[in-house]
Design a protein around this motif. Structure first.
Motif, PDB file in Angstrom:
ATOM      1  N   HIS A   1     -16.591 -94.292 -22.492  1.00 42.29           N
ATOM      2  CA  HIS A   1     -15.505 -93.413 -22.921  1.00 42.29           C
ATOM      3  C   HIS A   1     -14.155 -93.918 -22.403  1.00 42.29           C
ATOM      4  N   LEU A   2     -14.158 -94.410 -21.170  1.00 44.05           N
ATOM      5  CA  LEU A   2     -12.924 -94.939 -20.582  1.00 44.05           C
ATOM      6  C   LEU A   2     -12.415 -96.121 -21.397  1.00 44.05           C
ATOM      7  N   ALA A   3     -13.312 -97.035 -21.749  1.00 41.36           N
ATOM      8  CA  ALA A   3     -12.914 -98.206 -22.540  1.00 41.36           C
ATOM      9  C   ALA A   3     -12.448 -97.789 -23.933  1.00 41.36           C
ATOM     10  N   ASP A   4     -13.129 -96.828 -24.539  1.00 40.73           N
ATOM     11  CA  ASP A   4     -12.725 -96.355 -25.866  1.00 40.73           C
ATOM     12  C   ASP A   4     -11.330 -95.757 -25.843  1.00 40.73           C
ATOM     13  N   GLU A   5     -10.991 -95.125 -24.730  1.00 40.36           N
ATOM     14  CA  GLU A   5      -9.686 -94.476 -24.609  1.00 40.36           C
ATOM     15  C   GLU A   5      -8.552 -95.481 -24.759  1.00 40.36           C
ATOM     16  N   VAL A   6      -8.732 -96.677 -24.250  1.00 42.38           N
ATOM     17  CA  VAL A   6      -7.681 -97.697 -24.347  1.00 42.38           C
ATOM     18  C   VAL A   6      -7.386 -98.018 -25.807  1.00 42.38           C
ATOM     19  N   HIS A   7      -8.431 -98.151 -26.601  1.00 43.64           N
ATOM     20  CA  HIS A   7      -8.230 -98.453 -28.021  1.00 43.64           C
ATOM     21  C   HIS A   7      -7.580 -97.285 -28.749  1.00 43.64           C
ATOM     22  N   ALA A   8      -7.957 -96.058 -28.385  1.00 39.09           N
ATOM     23  CA  ALA A   8      -7.353 -94.887 -29.022  1.00 39.09           C
ATOM     24  C   ALA A   8      -5.867 -94.780 -28.693  1.00 39.09           C
ATOM     25  N   LEU A   9      -5.500 -95.134 -27.477  1.00 42.26           N
ATOM     26  CA  LEU A   9      -4.108 -95.014 -27.041  1.00 42.26           C
ATOM     27  C   LEU A   9      -3.188 -96.013 -27.718  1.00 42.26           C
ATOM     28  N   THR A  10      -3.730 -97.102 -28.223  1.00 39.31           N
ATOM     29  CA  THR A  10      -2.901 -98.133 -28.846  1.00 39.31           C
ATOM     30  C   THR A  10      -3.023 -98.139 -30.372  1.00 39.31           C
ATOM     31  N   ALA A  11      -3.751 -97.168 -30.933  1.00 35.90           N
ATOM     32  CA  ALA A  11      -3.955 -97.109 -32.381  1.00 35.90           C
ATOM     33  C   ALA A  11      -2.915 -96.207 -33.040  1.00 35.90           C
ATOM     34  N   GLY A  12      -2.746 -96.383 -34.332  1.00 33.82           N
ATOM     35  CA  GLY A  12      -1.862 -95.512 -35.100  1.00 33.82           C
ATOM     36  C   GLY A  12      -0.454 -96.053 -35.234  1.00 33.82           C
ATOM     37  N   VAL A  13       0.355 -95.297 -35.976  1.00 35.00           N
ATOM     38  CA  VAL A  13       1.729 -95.711 -36.264  1.00 35.00           C
ATOM     39  C   VAL A  13       2.613 -95.577 -35.035  1.00 35.00           C
ATOM     40  N   ARG A  14       2.446 -94.500 -34.272  1.00 34.81           N
ATOM     41  CA  ARG A  14       3.246 -94.288 -33.066  1.00 34.81           C
ATOM     42  C   ARG A  14       2.300 -94.039 -31.887  1.00 34.81           C
ATOM     43  N   PRO A  15       1.707 -95.102 -31.378  1.00 37.11           N
ATOM     44  CA  PRO A  15       0.710 -94.959 -30.312  1.00 37.11           C
ATOM     45  C   PRO A  15       1.338 -94.605 -28.975  1.00 37.11           C
ATOM     46  N   TRP A  16       0.492 -94.209 -28.026  1.00 36.79           N
ATOM     47  CA  TRP A  16       0.971 -93.954 -26.663  1.00 36.79           C
ATOM     48  C   TRP A  16       1.567 -95.221 -26.075  1.00 36.79           C
ATOM     49  N   ALA A  17       0.967 -96.358 -26.380  1.00 40.21           N
ATOM     50  CA  ALA A  17       1.480 -97.656 -25.935  1.00 40.21           C
ATOM     51  C   ALA A  17       1.191 -98.683 -27.009  1.00 40.21           C
ATOM     52  N   ALA A  18       2.073 -99.662 -27.129  1.00 38.74           N
ATOM     53  CA  ALA A  18       1.808-100.754 -28.075  1.00 38.74           C
ATOM     54  C   ALA A  18       0.575-101.528 -27.649  1.00 38.74           C
ATOM     55  N   GLY A  19       0.449-101.768 -26.353  1.00 34.93           N
ATOM     56  CA  GLY A  19      -0.704-102.490 -25.824  1.00 34.93           C
ATOM     57  C   GLY A  19      -1.097-101.937 -24.477  1.00 34.93           C
ATOM     58  N   ALA A  20      -2.362-102.104 -24.120  1.00 37.21           N
ATOM     59  CA  ALA A  20      -2.830-101.586 -22.838  1.00 37.21           C
ATOM     60  C   ALA A  20      -4.034-102.376 -22.357  1.00 37.21           C
ATOM     61  N   VAL A  21      -4.178-102.413 -21.039  1.00 38.44           N
ATOM     62  CA  VAL A  21      -5.324-103.045 -20.392  1.00 38.44           C
ATOM     63  C   VAL A  21      -5.834-102.086 -19.327  1.00 38.44           C
ATOM     64  N   VAL A  22      -7.141-101.871 -19.279  1.00 38.03           N
ATOM     65  CA  VAL A  22      -7.736-101.069 -18.224  1.00 38.03           C
ATOM     66  C   VAL A  22      -8.802-101.894 -17.516  1.00 38.03           C
ATOM     67  N   LEU A  23      -8.828-101.775 -16.213  1.00 43.20           N
ATOM     68  CA  LEU A  23      -9.830-102.467 -15.406  1.00 43.20           C
ATOM     69  C   LEU A  23     -10.286-101.485 -14.336  1.00 43.20           C
ATOM     70  N   ALA A  24     -11.597-101.304 -14.235  1.00 39.79           N
ATOM     71  CA  ALA A  24     -12.127-100.334 -13.276  1.00 39.79           C
ATOM     72  C   ALA A  24     -13.416-100.849 -12.684  1.00 39.79           C
ATOM     73  N   GLY A  25     -13.719-100.403 -11.471  1.00 39.96           N
ATOM     74  CA  GLY A  25     -14.948-100.826 -10.836  1.00 39.96           C
ATOM     75  C   GLY A  25     -15.232-100.060  -9.574  1.00 39.96           C
ATOM     76  N   ARG A  26     -16.283-100.499  -8.911  1.00 34.33           N
ATOM     77  CA  ARG A  26     -16.711 -99.879  -7.661  1.00 34.33           C
ATOM     78  C   ARG A  26     -17.225-100.978  -6.742  1.00 34.33           C
ATOM     79  N   GLY A  27     -16.818-100.905  -5.485  1.00 31.11           N
ATOM     80  CA  GLY A  27     -17.174-101.983  -4.575  1.00 31.11           C
ATOM     81  C   GLY A  27     -16.623-103.294  -5.099  1.00 31.11           C
ATOM     82  N   PRO A  28     -17.385-104.378  -5.027  1.00 33.70           N
ATOM     83  CA  PRO A  28     -16.899-105.665  -5.522  1.00 33.70           C
ATOM     84  C   PRO A  28     -17.157-105.892  -7.004  1.00 33.70           C
ATOM     85  N   VAL A  29     -17.672-104.874  -7.711  1.00 37.31           N
ATOM     86  CA  VAL A  29     -18.066-105.043  -9.106  1.00 37.31           C
ATOM     87  C   VAL A  29     -16.998-104.494 -10.050  1.00 37.31           C
TER      88      VAL A  29
END
Length: 391
Positions: free
Chosen positions: A38-66
């Motif tokens: 769901h988190l990864a899908d959110e990035v694509h939703a935020l950059t889609a459409g005529v007037r998106p939340w952002a033109a482009g976005a990158v998300v990176l998440a993890g736990r410990g060293p992963v």
């Protein structure tokens, strides 16, 4: 847990090397793959459409060293300019657009404050800077700060009483800008919380005075080079995601479409290197900083802070870092999560309680700034929090 590999620290003593980040499945990090999906899908939703939340976005998440999620969507460069008549951006031809990828550099805006704060705490650890020392002891020519007894701690906790910003960009030269800063008295009684860019601007001047080195050199020598953050630094950064078609009346200066030049007008007026804004970085680089702080100040064989001073940086009220702020941390807030946001669309959250981290880089100001909306930041953080609980 640290690996068994022993290395020699800067002081010559043997220390344990902490594991470096590596990509891995959510399950390997003890995270629920559905929530991270769901988190990864959110990035694509935020950059889609005529007037998106952002033109482009990158998300990176993890736990410990992963690193369990590394997702990019949209465009690093989408628009040629902003058209005030239509209230929309004028899109570049498809062949001229630049897609965002995981290693696209973004203008960090106020995430720069975190680096300035780490640099300050490094000097506190070394004994060259006093936490409760008065700014006037280091910068007597900053007469207003000296007269009102503003302290280093107050700069780090936004309790100096200084107003949010000054129009340095409207002053004709460096001397006039410096005179304005030196004469600026608090707008509220010192000790009152009032978030202000001026705190970190003054703190940078303090650091430069006590070390004899400029802020960009301090950050490179003390943070980015030891941690191997090779894509992090002050501009210009030609490969960076574009930000704003910066023109009056919606902006504070007439600079045109910006790419690789700092967006913040005061940082620009100060030459591009300032304590509150000016740094560019990538999501993988920022994940390294998160990992180092979560590991008590160390990453691989490098140590940038001791554990006690790392804890001091992150625990309430936080030194430069905001702590437990649901408006951008979502459900990660409440256990001691720390982080910050940036006006250009950036944010960073690390949660010592669950050993998790979340980096979001976006160009929400491309092609034009808008009222800040941190709901997407909070939603992503909540997905990460639920991924821990649902694992």
């Amino acid at each position: 847990m640290p690996s068994l590999e022993a290395v020699h620290g800067a002081g010559g003593r043997a220390e344990l090397s902490t594991p470096r980040l590596r990509p891995g499945a959510p399950e390997r990090a003890g995270l629920d793959p559905t929530e991270l999906g769901h988190l990864a899908d959110e990035v694509h939703a935020l950059t889609a459409g005529v007037r998106p939340w952002a033109a482009g976005a990158v998300v990176l998440a993890g736990r410990g060293p992963v690193v369990a999620v590394a997702e990019a969507a949209g465009w690093a460069v989408r628009y040629a300019r902003y058209d005030p008549e239509t209230g929309a951006g004028v899109e570049l031809p498809p062949a001229e657009r630049v897609p965002a990828d995981v290693r696209t550099p973004f203008d960090l805006a106020s995430l720069t404050k975190l680096f300035t704060s780490v640099a300050a705490v490094q000097q506190i650890e070394r004994g060259t800077l006093g936490m409760d020392a008065r700014v006037g002891a280091y910068l007597p020519e900053f007469t207003a700060a000296a007269e009102h007894g503003i302290t280093v701690r107050q700069l780090l906790t936004h309790t100096s009483g200084l107003r949010p910003e000054l129009p340095l960009y409207d002053r004709p030269d460096a001397a006039a800008r410096l005179a304005m800063l030196r004469a600026e008295a608090p707008a509220a009684a010192p000790g009152t919380y009032l978030y202000s860019d001026l705190n970190m601007i003054l703190l940078a001047f303090v650091l430069e005075r006590i070390t004899g080195r400029t802020l960009d050199v301090l950050i490179e020598d003390g943070i980015t080079r030891p941690l191997g953050m090779t894509e992090t630094g002050f501009g210009p950064r030609p490969r960076a995601a574009a930000t704003e078609d910066q023109r009056r009346p919606w902006a504070k200066a007439d600079r045109g479409m910006l790419r690789g030049e700092v967006h913040d007008e005061n940082a620009w007026a100060l030459g591009g290197v300032a304590g509150h804004a000016g740094l560019f970085s990538t999501a993988p680089d920022l994940a390294v900083l998160c990992r180092a702080l979560l590991a008590g100040g160390a990453y691989g064989p490098a140590r940038i802070l001791g554990p006690d001073f790392t804890e001091l940086l992150l625990t309430p009220p936080g030194l430069g870092f905001a702590v437990d702020q649901p408006w951008f941390m979502g459900e990660l807030a409440g256990r001691g999560a720390a982080g910050h946001t940036g006006f250009t669309g950036t944010s960073l959250v690390l949660d010592p309680a669950t050993d998790t981290f979340l980096v979001l880089l976006a160009n929400t100001v491309h092609p034009r700034r808008r009222l800040p909306d941190s709901r997407p930041r909070a939603v992503m953080a909540t997905h990460l929090s639920r991924a821990v609980r649902g694992a």
